[in-house]
Motif scaffolding. Structure first.
Motif, PDB file in Angstrom:
ATOM      1  N   GLN A 161       0.837  -1.203   0.000  1.00  0.00           N
ATOM      2  CA  GLN A 161       0.000   0.000   0.000  1.00  0.00           C
ATOM      3  C   GLN A 161       0.872   1.253   0.000  1.00  0.00           C
ATOM      4  N   VAL A 162       0.617   2.124  -0.969  1.00  0.00           N
ATOM      5  CA  VAL A 162       1.382   3.361  -1.088  1.00  0.00           C
ATOM      6  C   VAL A 162       0.426   4.514  -1.370  1.00  0.00           C
ATOM      7  N   THR A 163       0.518   5.556  -0.574  1.00  0.00           N
ATOM      8  CA  THR A 163      -0.259   6.779  -0.776  1.00  0.00           C
ATOM      9  C   THR A 163       0.716   7.948  -0.915  1.00  0.00           C
ATOM     10  N   ILE A 164       0.587   8.696  -2.007  1.00  0.00           N
ATOM     11  CA  ILE A 164       1.450   9.846  -2.262  1.00  0.00           C
ATOM     12  C   ILE A 164       0.586  11.092  -2.402  1.00  0.00           C
ATOM     13  N   ASN A 165       0.920  12.134  -1.658  1.00  0.00           N
ATOM     14  CA  ASN A 165       0.154  13.393  -1.695  1.00  0.00           C
ATOM     15  C   ASN A 165      -1.335  13.158  -1.439  1.00  0.00           C
ATOM     16  N   GLY A 166      -1.626  12.174  -0.598  1.00  0.00           N
ATOM     17  CA  GLY A 166      -3.007  11.865  -0.263  1.00  0.00           C
ATOM     18  C   GLY A 166      -3.720  10.978  -1.258  1.00  0.00           C
ATOM     19  N   LYS A 167      -3.050  10.592  -2.358  1.00  0.00           N
ATOM     20  CA  LYS A 167      -3.660   9.735  -3.370  1.00  0.00           C
ATOM     21  C   LYS A 167      -3.156   8.303  -3.220  1.00  0.00           C
ATOM     22  N   GLY A 198      10.588  -4.346   4.159  1.00  0.00           N
ATOM     23  CA  GLY A 198       9.239  -3.981   4.527  1.00  0.00           C
ATOM     24  C   GLY A 198       9.224  -2.739   5.408  1.00  0.00           C
ATOM     25  N   LYS A 199       8.139  -1.965   5.305  1.00  0.00           N
ATOM     26  CA  LYS A 199       8.094  -0.717   6.059  1.00  0.00           C
ATOM     27  C   LYS A 199       6.654  -0.244   6.219  1.00  0.00           C
ATOM     28  N   ILE A 200       6.313   0.147   7.451  1.00  0.00           N
ATOM     29  CA  ILE A 200       5.083   0.882   7.721  1.00  0.00           C
ATOM     30  C   ILE A 200       5.514   2.263   8.190  1.00  0.00           C
ATOM     31  N   ALA A 201       5.216   3.304   7.406  1.00  0.00           N
ATOM     32  CA  ALA A 201       5.722   4.630   7.749  1.00  0.00           C
ATOM     33  C   ALA A 201       4.927   5.706   7.026  1.00  0.00           C
ATOM     34  N   LYS A 202       5.052   6.912   7.531  1.00  0.00           N
ATOM     35  CA  LYS A 202       4.562   8.083   6.822  1.00  0.00           C
ATOM     36  C   LYS A 202       5.531   9.220   7.073  1.00  0.00           C
ATOM     37  N   THR A 230      14.401  12.257  -7.978  1.00  0.00           N
ATOM     38  CA  THR A 230      14.646  11.494  -6.755  1.00  0.00           C
ATOM     39  C   THR A 230      14.223  12.276  -5.516  1.00  0.00           C
ATOM     40  N   PHE A 231      13.507  11.581  -4.617  1.00  0.00           N
ATOM     41  CA  PHE A 231      12.987  12.190  -3.400  1.00  0.00           C
ATOM     42  C   PHE A 231      13.216  11.215  -2.251  1.00  0.00           C
ATOM     43  N   ALA A 232      13.495  11.737  -1.042  1.00  0.00           N
ATOM     44  CA  ALA A 232      13.834  10.844   0.060  1.00  0.00           C
ATOM     45  C   ALA A 232      13.388  11.410   1.399  1.00  0.00           C
ATOM     46  N   ASP A 233      13.082  10.476   2.297  1.00  0.00           N
ATOM     47  CA  ASP A 233      12.897  10.796   3.719  1.00  0.00           C
ATOM     48  C   ASP A 233      14.006  10.040   4.442  1.00  0.00           C
ATOM     49  N   SER A 234      15.066  10.748   4.813  1.00  0.00           N
ATOM     50  CA  SER A 234      16.256  10.098   5.376  1.00  0.00           C
ATOM     51  C   SER A 234      15.972   9.424   6.710  1.00  0.00           C
ATOM     52  N   SER A 235      15.126  10.016   7.526  1.00  0.00           N
ATOM     53  CA  SER A 235      14.847   9.443   8.837  1.00  0.00           C
ATOM     54  C   SER A 235      14.106   8.116   8.730  1.00  0.00           C
ATOM     55  N   GLU A 236      13.206   8.006   7.771  1.00  0.00           N
ATOM     56  CA  GLU A 236      12.455   6.760   7.579  1.00  0.00           C
ATOM     57  C   GLU A 236      13.128   5.821   6.582  1.00  0.00           C
ATOM     58  N   ARG A 237      14.171   6.317   5.910  1.00  0.00           N
ATOM     59  CA  ARG A 237      14.878   5.552   4.878  1.00  0.00           C
ATOM     60  C   ARG A 237      13.905   5.067   3.800  1.00  0.00           C
ATOM     61  N   VAL A 238      13.151   6.018   3.279  1.00  0.00           N
ATOM     62  CA  VAL A 238      12.224   5.772   2.181  1.00  0.00           C
ATOM     63  C   VAL A 238      12.651   6.647   1.002  1.00  0.00           C
ATOM     64  N   ILE A 257       3.077   4.595   3.623  1.00  0.00           N
ATOM     65  CA  ILE A 257       3.287   3.285   3.008  1.00  0.00           C
ATOM     66  C   ILE A 257       3.105   2.159   4.029  1.00  0.00           C
ATOM     67  N   ASN A 258       2.690   1.016   3.496  1.00  0.00           N
ATOM     68  CA  ASN A 258       2.628  -0.231   4.253  1.00  0.00           C
ATOM     69  C   ASN A 258       3.052  -1.334   3.289  1.00  0.00           C
ATOM     70  N   VAL A 259       4.336  -1.648   3.325  1.00  0.00           N
ATOM     71  CA  VAL A 259       4.928  -2.613   2.400  1.00  0.00           C
ATOM     72  C   VAL A 259       5.490  -3.783   3.200  1.00  0.00           C
ATOM     73  N   GLU A 260       5.173  -4.991   2.744  1.00  0.00           N
ATOM     74  CA  GLU A 260       5.619  -6.204   3.429  1.00  0.00           C
ATOM     75  C   GLU A 260       6.629  -6.945   2.558  1.00  0.00           C
ATOM     76  N   ASN A 261       7.758  -7.316   3.126  1.00  0.00           N
ATOM     77  CA  ASN A 261       8.702  -8.151   2.383  1.00  0.00           C
ATOM     78  C   ASN A 261       9.042  -9.397   3.177  1.00  0.00           C
ATOM     79  N   SER A 262       9.582 -10.392   2.491  1.00  0.00           N
ATOM     80  CA  SER A 262      10.069 -11.610   3.136  1.00  0.00           C
ATOM     81  C   SER A 262      11.314 -12.065   2.398  1.00  0.00           C
ATOM     82  N   PHE A 263      12.455 -11.979   3.059  1.00  0.00           N
ATOM     83  CA  PHE A 263      13.699 -12.418   2.437  1.00  0.00           C
ATOM     84  C   PHE A 263      13.861 -13.920   2.652  1.00  0.00           C
ATOM     85  N   ILE A 264      14.099 -14.650   1.568  1.00  0.00           N
ATOM     86  CA  ILE A 264      14.258 -16.106   1.622  1.00  0.00           C
ATOM     87  C   ILE A 264      15.722 -16.447   1.341  1.00  0.00           C
TER      88      ILE A 264
END
Length: 382
Positions: free
Chosen positions: A86-92, A108-112, A122-130, A168-175
């Motif tokens: 799940q990804v929302t940018i500028n409220g969309k 994986g990351k749950i953050a805003k 290129t755009f970044a949020d350094s504190s959240e590493r997004v 964002i709410n992104v789930e990953n699984s490293f195998i």
């Protein structure tokens, strides 16, 4: 897999070459279906595709290359995305695959938060590493490792203006060890069984990104597997003087890992291979085909052109030099004479959600098949 056995039966039962195009379309449709989930790393997509190919080899009458099992098992690490996407940018709220893709090495990351612009795309949020990158086209891939950040590629026209804030709410699984297998079968030669002609193609694709989006991979490379199966069926019914070998590789999208493994642990003597042809993305052909390694094997390339000129199969055969762009490469590095052939023209869908069976024309499927049969026959007669 409700349609699996019906389609396999139809594909096996096709009475003549002229009819094979129908069954080829059906096989591409099955291989790129939601049931096989992109022939990747979640929902058992790659395993289901492997079982389908094994069933076809067995039904055609091929023998396992190792004498007991069509599967050559191996494993490798891979980063996967089985859940939330799940990804929302500028409220969309953005649609996965259509509006954005996650960078394949992402964690994986749950953050805003809010983005800081680093350059024009290129755009970044350094504190959240997004990280977010604007793209004209979304092209996904597979990563054998996970990083320490979460990256999102956004299609430029999916949002208005620049990406300013996100949720964002992104789930990953490293195998660490994803278990899979190459599928390897042979039709023994009638008079020169120790001489080999080999046809290869990769059956894996990108799989799914989240639990609602998958990448069908119709041209890349359900088309190549369908083509290989057509040839396997033909040669099983028409044994040749040389042994005909067929290898369907896993792990191509993760870095040519299946073919690398096979060349390191070969199930047949590599020095006995008279020639190998790898097919990858052969679902079009409006403008012809391209042959990688044509400049290395000039005699065989000349032969291919002579046969095509004589029979008027394809519009053009383009020459290309050595390239590490598909599963022929590690065979070339082991001094195995090999071509990599792909068709040109037609649809441009690649590594995206639009590479679907219903838009794949298989324009030159039958002509390419005839050219292969003629070329192999000519090689055996020389």
């Amino acid at each position: 897999m409700k349609t699996h056995f019906l389609i396999l039966f139809l594909f096996i039962a096709g009475p003549a070459l002229s009819q094979d195009i129908h069954y080829a379309h059906e096989m591409v449709k099955e291989l790129s279906s939601k049931e096989l989930w992109g022939r990747g790393y979640t929902n058992n997509g790659m395993a289901k595709a492997a079982d389908l190919i094994c069933s076809a080899f067995k039904a055609y009458g091929l023998s396992p290359m190792n004498g007991t099992d069509f599967k050559q098992a191996f494993s490798f690490p891979v980063n996967t995305f089985p859940g939330k996407m799940q990804v929302t940018i500028n409220g969309k709220k953005l649609s996965p695959g259509k509006d954005f893709i996650v960078m394949p090495q992402s964690i994986g990351k749950i953050a805003k938060g809010k983005f800081e612009q680093k350059d024009s795309i290129t755009f970044a949020d350094s504190s959240e590493r997004v990280i977010a990158i604007l793209k004209d086209k979304l092209t996904w891939s597979v990563a054998p490792e996970q990083g320490d950040f979460t990256g999102i590629e956004i299609k430029k026209n999916a949002i208005k203006g620049l990406p300013l804030n996100f949720q964002i709410n992104v789930e990953n699984s490293f195998i660490p060890e994803f278990n899979t297998a190459n599928i390897c079968g042979v039709v023994k030669g009638t008079t020169k069984p120790d001489s080999l002609l080999v046809i290869t193609a990769h059956y894996d694709h990108l799989g799914g990104m989240g639990n609602k989006t998958y990448f069908p991979g119709a041209n890349d490379n359900a088309s190549g597997i369908s083509f290989l199966l057509s040839l396997a069926k033909y040669y099983a019914a028409n044994p040749q003087p040389y042994t005909m070998a067929f290898i369907c590789f896993a792990g191509e999208e993760a870095g040519l890992l299946g073919s690398k493994y096979f060349t390191e642990y070969p199930l047949l003597a590599l020095q006995k291979i008279r020639f190998l042809i790898n097919v990858d993305m052969v679902g079009t052909g409006e403008t012809g085909i391209t042959v990688v390694n044509a400049t290395i094997h000039q005699k065989e390339f000349s032969l291919l052109n002579q046969l095509n000129d004589k029979n008027k199969y394809l519009k053009k055969i383009n020459s290309r030099g050595k390239a590490a762009n598909s599963d022929h490469y590690f065979f070339t590095e082991k001094d195995v004479p090999a071509f990599f052939i792909y068709t040109t023209g037609g649809i441009s869908a690649y590594h995206d959600i639009y590479d679907r069976s219903k838009t794949l024309p298989l324009t030159e499927y039958q002509d390419l098949f005839k050219l292969f049969v003629d070329f192999n026959a000519a090689l055996m007669n020389k």
